[in-house]
Design a protein around this motif. Structure first.
Motif, PDB file in Angstrom:
ATOM      1  N   PRO A   1       0.834  -1.198   0.000  1.00  0.00           N
ATOM      2  CA  PRO A   1       0.000   0.000   0.000  1.00  0.00           C
ATOM      3  C   PRO A   1       0.871   1.251   0.000  1.00  0.00           C
ATOM      4  O   PRO A   1       1.872   1.321   0.721  1.00  0.00           O
ATOM      5  CB  PRO A   1      -0.812  -0.116   1.290  1.00  0.00           C
ATOM      6  N   LYS A   2       0.487   2.185  -0.827  1.00  0.00           N
ATOM      7  CA  LYS A   2       1.250   3.419  -0.922  1.00  0.00           C
ATOM      8  C   LYS A   2       0.832   4.367   0.187  1.00  0.00           C
ATOM      9  O   LYS A   2      -0.346   4.475   0.511  1.00  0.00           O
ATOM     10  CB  LYS A   2       1.013   4.095  -2.272  1.00  0.00           C
ATOM     11  N   LYS A   3       1.823   5.030   0.746  1.00  0.00           N
ATOM     12  CA  LYS A   3       1.529   6.022   1.770  1.00  0.00           C
ATOM     13  C   LYS A   3       1.098   7.306   1.076  1.00  0.00           C
ATOM     14  O   LYS A   3       1.705   7.748   0.109  1.00  0.00           O
ATOM     15  CB  LYS A   3       2.769   6.287   2.614  1.00  0.00           C
ATOM     16  N   ARG A   4       0.028   7.863   1.586  1.00  0.00           N
ATOM     17  CA  ARG A   4      -0.452   9.117   1.010  1.00  0.00           C
ATOM     18  C   ARG A   4       0.400  10.260   1.529  1.00  0.00           C
ATOM     19  O   ARG A   4       0.643  10.374   2.710  1.00  0.00           O
ATOM     20  CB  ARG A   4      -1.909   9.356   1.365  1.00  0.00           C
ATOM     21  N   ARG A   5       0.817  11.084   0.602  1.00  0.00           N
ATOM     22  CA  ARG A   5       1.581  12.259   0.980  1.00  0.00           C
ATOM     23  C   ARG A   5       0.627  13.426   1.175  1.00  0.00           C
ATOM     24  O   ARG A   5      -0.334  13.584   0.438  1.00  0.00           O
ATOM     25  CB  ARG A   5       2.587  12.606  -0.106  1.00  0.00           C
ATOM     26  N   LYS A   6       0.918  14.222   2.161  1.00  0.00           N
ATOM     27  CA  LYS A   6       0.101  15.406   2.371  1.00  0.00           C
ATOM     28  C   LYS A   6       0.473  16.429   1.325  1.00  0.00           C
ATOM     29  O   LYS A   6       1.632  16.596   0.980  1.00  0.00           O
ATOM     30  CB  LYS A   6       0.329  15.976   3.766  1.00  0.00           C
ATOM     31  N   ARG A   7      -0.526  17.086   0.824  1.00  0.00           N
ATOM     32  CA  ARG A   7      -0.305  18.117  -0.161  1.00  0.00           C
ATOM     33  C   ARG A   7       0.259  19.357   0.512  1.00  0.00           C
ATOM     34  O   ARG A   7      -0.144  19.717   1.610  1.00  0.00           O
ATOM     35  CB  ARG A   7      -1.644  18.479  -0.798  1.00  0.00           C
TER      36      ARG A   7
END
Length: 119
Positions: free
Chosen positions: A71-77
């Motif tokens: 699972p890819k970690k979501r990066r904060k915008r």
């Protein structure tokens, strides 16, 4: 060795025979050989494939099994830079930047010429 085994262990196969053994089309074999993407030999001006060539083709066109995707970690915008002149939207505090269109080159040149002639 019996006669049936000797027939199956030929020294070289025609593209048609090789295609049957590889379960692919003859045209695919010819195209790959012409592009020099697969090994082949020329005997009396004809394309031929040895059993070693067929093994090479099978080995190199084998599709590897993909591992389970992680699972890819979501990066904060990154937040928009704070601009005191920016308007804020009524739904939230997100700054809204007003954009202005660039004056077309010909209109700008016309305006510059008119300003030069007028002054």
């Amino acid at each position: 060795m019996n006669a049936g085994q000797q027939e199956r262990e030929q020294l070289a196969y025609t593209p048609e025979e090789a295609a049957q053994r590889l379960a692919c089309t003859e045209s695919w074999l010819r195209d790959q050989a012409k592009a020099r993407k697969i090994p082949w030999t020329r005997i009396s001006g004809s394309v031929r494939f040895t059993p070693e060539h067929l093994r090479w083709i099978l080995d190199h066109f084998e599709v590897a099994v993909r591992p389970e995707p992680t699972p890819k970690k979501r990066r904060k915008r990154a937040s928009a830079p704070k601009n005191p002149d920016a308007h804020t939207a009524s739904a939230g505090d997100t700054p809204v930047v007003s954009l202005t269109a660039k004056v077309p080159r010909r209109r700008r040149e016309y305006q510059e010429r008119a300003a030069q002639n007028g002054t």
